[in-house]
Design an enzyme around this catalytic site. Structure first.
Site, PDB file in Angstrom:
ATOM      1  N   LYS A  84       0.590   3.236  -3.033  1.00  0.00           N
ATOM      2  CA  LYS A  84      -0.620   4.025  -3.337  1.00  0.00           C
ATOM      3  C   LYS A  84      -0.335   5.521  -3.313  1.00  0.00           C
ATOM      4  O   LYS A  84      -0.888   6.280  -4.102  1.00  0.00           O
ATOM      5  CB  LYS A  84      -1.731   3.711  -2.316  1.00  0.00           C
ATOM      6  CG  LYS A  84      -2.290   2.290  -2.441  1.00  0.00           C
ATOM      7  CD  LYS A  84      -3.227   1.977  -1.285  1.00  0.00           C
ATOM      8  CE  LYS A  84      -3.799   0.570  -1.407  1.00  0.00           C
ATOM      9  NZ  LYS A  84      -4.534   0.154  -0.210  1.00  0.00           N
ATOM     10  N   TYR A 112      -1.951  -3.202 -11.089  1.00  0.00           N
ATOM     11  CA  TYR A 112      -2.013  -2.939  -9.645  1.00  0.00           C
ATOM     12  C   TYR A 112      -1.118  -3.910  -8.862  1.00  0.00           C
ATOM     13  O   TYR A 112      -0.415  -3.506  -7.933  1.00  0.00           O
ATOM     14  CB  TYR A 112      -3.470  -3.039  -9.180  1.00  0.00           C
ATOM     15  CG  TYR A 112      -3.649  -2.883  -7.685  1.00  0.00           C
ATOM     16  CD1 TYR A 112      -3.587  -1.627  -7.083  1.00  0.00           C
ATOM     17  CD2 TYR A 112      -3.878  -3.987  -6.866  1.00  0.00           C
ATOM     18  CE1 TYR A 112      -3.747  -1.482  -5.696  1.00  0.00           C
ATOM     19  CE2 TYR A 112      -4.043  -3.841  -5.494  1.00  0.00           C
ATOM     20  CZ  TYR A 112      -3.977  -2.594  -4.925  1.00  0.00           C
ATOM     21  OH  TYR A 112      -4.131  -2.457  -3.557  1.00  0.00           O
ATOM     22  N   SER A 139       0.802  -1.238   0.000  1.00  0.00           N
ATOM     23  CA  SER A 139       0.000   0.000   0.000  1.00  0.00           C
ATOM     24  C   SER A 139       0.831   1.283   0.000  1.00  0.00           C
ATOM     25  O   SER A 139       0.286   2.352  -0.257  1.00  0.00           O
ATOM     26  CB  SER A 139      -0.932   0.019   1.207  1.00  0.00           C
ATOM     27  OG  SER A 139      -2.079  -0.735   0.915  1.00  0.00           O
ATOM     28  N   TYR A 180      -4.430   3.352   7.371  1.00  0.00           N
ATOM     29  CA  TYR A 180      -5.752   2.731   7.290  1.00  0.00           C
ATOM     30  C   TYR A 180      -6.658   3.264   8.398  1.00  0.00           C
ATOM     31  O   TYR A 180      -6.595   4.436   8.742  1.00  0.00           O
ATOM     32  CB  TYR A 180      -5.664   1.189   7.363  1.00  0.00           C
ATOM     33  CG  TYR A 180      -4.526   0.554   6.626  1.00  0.00           C
ATOM     34  CD1 TYR A 180      -4.351   0.762   5.258  1.00  0.00           C
ATOM     35  CD2 TYR A 180      -3.604  -0.262   7.270  1.00  0.00           C
ATOM     36  CE1 TYR A 180      -3.315   0.161   4.573  1.00  0.00           C
ATOM     37  CE2 TYR A 180      -2.567  -0.873   6.590  1.00  0.00           C
ATOM     38  CZ  TYR A 180      -2.417  -0.647   5.247  1.00  0.00           C
ATOM     39  OH  TYR A 180      -1.393  -1.242   4.585  1.00  0.00           O
ATOM     40  N   VAL A 184       1.112  -3.806   3.771  1.00  0.00           N
ATOM     41  CA  VAL A 184       0.998  -5.089   4.475  1.00  0.00           C
ATOM     42  C   VAL A 184       2.249  -5.961   4.436  1.00  0.00           C
ATOM     43  O   VAL A 184       2.295  -6.997   5.090  1.00  0.00           O
ATOM     44  CB  VAL A 184      -0.202  -5.945   3.994  1.00  0.00           C
ATOM     45  CG1 VAL A 184      -1.521  -5.402   4.496  1.00  0.00           C
ATOM     46  CG2 VAL A 184      -0.194  -6.128   2.506  1.00  0.00           C
TER      47      VAL A 184
HETATM   48  N1  LIG Z   1      -2.735  -2.738   2.816  1.00  0.00           N
HETATM   49  C1  LIG Z   1      -1.984  -3.109   1.818  1.00  0.00           C
HETATM   50  O1  LIG Z   1      -0.775  -2.986   1.820  1.00  0.00           O
HETATM   51  C2  LIG Z   1      -2.760  -3.729   0.716  1.00  0.00           C
HETATM   52  C3  LIG Z   1      -1.970  -3.931  -0.555  1.00  0.00           C
HETATM   53  C4  LIG Z   1      -2.269  -5.241  -1.203  1.00  0.00           C
HETATM   54  N2  LIG Z   1      -1.555  -5.328  -2.442  1.00  0.00           N
HETATM   55  C5  LIG Z   1      -3.759  -5.382  -1.451  1.00  0.00           C
HETATM   56  O2  LIG Z   1      -4.250  -4.822  -2.394  1.00  0.00           O
HETATM   57  O3  LIG Z   1      -4.447  -6.038  -0.722  1.00  0.00           O
END
Ligand SMILES: NC(=O)CC[C@H](N)C(=O)O
Length: 309
Positions: free
Chosen positions: A68, A193, A65, A245, A263
């Site tokens: 992002k 993605y 994430s 989050y 994550v």
């Molecule tokens: N929280 C994360 O790092 C989520 C990223 C992970 N690639 C997902 O889309 O679930």
């Protein structure tokens, strides 16, 4: 006065590491399950080029994430903020990062922000280019510029592992497609993605990206303005309101540093005007944030009075 020595950092890492035992490595993306729960490393990058660090700093991990916020910066440069915010909102959700709940209850069903999966999928959809390959290479080149390291690439094993198991993200994409928020083929978007999330680097690279955000888009070592100040400002604001989050509120109160987690256990921090932070600690808490990484940031923030509030 910020931390100046790696010895001081080593002491804080040793303290924070103890709580890694009470977390868990992410395994819903099977390849991430191989990480070592006890790892914890940190790098701090200062504008004068000095970098201090502690732990297994050469170890590479995937951004997940954290990508992002970098992707958002690229898309804001590509499309301008008015266009981007016609497609994705600016509000925190208070829900887990992969939740579909608000998409169904909001009207129009555009995702609430670019840091949850639904919003990030929309942002990735907006990367300009004629093919998945071209769009991915544009994101990668942007990361090469931010890190000054053109060897950075993605981990094929992690990308494939997520691509094969990302049923929930596919569901989000189909929902968004049904509501005309995205247009492209879902498998194509998932390919882009999952590659984006699997871009890998070490904490030194991550701290350097954090530094560019901290300094309003300027790379102090080259003097180059890599992104407009306004783009860096928008990204840092999202890092504060949604970067951790549904733990972002508590994180802002206890730590007060614009940060983005992933994550795989990475956290990128940008202390405004001061320095960039890269952390890797794959043991996660129940909300999907690095448990020892958060502890380490809490110790740093308290010891050196780093909260921006
Ligand atoms: N929280 C994360 O790092 C989520 C990223 C992970 N690639 C997902 O889309 O679930």
């Amino acid at each position: 006065m910020p931390c100046r020595s790696s010895d001081e950092l080593n002491t804080l890492v040793a303290k924070a590491k103890k709580c890694a035992k009470s977390g868990k490595v992410a395994d819903y993306i099977p390849a991430l399950g191989k990480a070592n729960q006890d790892d914890l490393s940190i790098a701090i990058h200062y504008p004068d080029g000095r970098c201090i660090s502690a732990g297994c700093i050469e170890k590479r991990f995937t951004l997940q994430s954290i990508s992002k916020v970098i992707c958002l910066a690229l898309v804001l440069i590509d499309r301008g903020s008015n266009y981007v915010f016609e497609h994705v909102g600016m509000e925190p959700t208070g829900d887990p990062f992969n939740s579909i709940a608000k998409l169904e209850t909001m009207s129009p069903s555009k995702p609430l922000n670019p840091m949850i999966n639904a919003g990030a999928l929309v942002v990735t959809h907006l990367i300009k280019g004629n093919s998945v390959e071209e769009r991915f290479q544009r994101l990668l080149s942007f990361i090469h510029e931010l890190t000054n390291d053109s060897t950075i690439n993605y981990c094929e094993e992690v990308a494939r592992s997520e691509f094969e198991t990302a049923h929930l993200n596919r569901a989000l994409c189909y929902f968004l497609k049904q509501h005309n928020i995205i247009e492209e083929d879902v498998e194509q978007l998932m390919e882009l993605y999952t590659k984006q999330c699997a871009i890998q680097m070490n904490v030194l690279d991550l701290a350097r990206i954090g530094l560019v955000f901290a300094l309003d888009g300027v790379d102090p070592l080259s003097g180059k303005q890599i992104m407009p100040p306004d783009v860096a400002r928008i990204c840092k604001t999202f890092m504060v309101t949604c970067g951790m989050y549904n733990a972002s509120g508590e994180f802002a109160i206890k730590i007060g540093i614009p940060s983005k987690s992933g994550v795989s256990g990475g956290i990128m921090g940008a202390v405004p005007g001061k320095f960039g932070i890269g952390i890797f600690g794959p043991s996660l808490d129940e909300k999907g944030n690095s448990i020892a990484g958060i502890k380490l940031l809490e110790l740093l923030s308290k010891n050196y009075k780093l909260s921006m509030f």
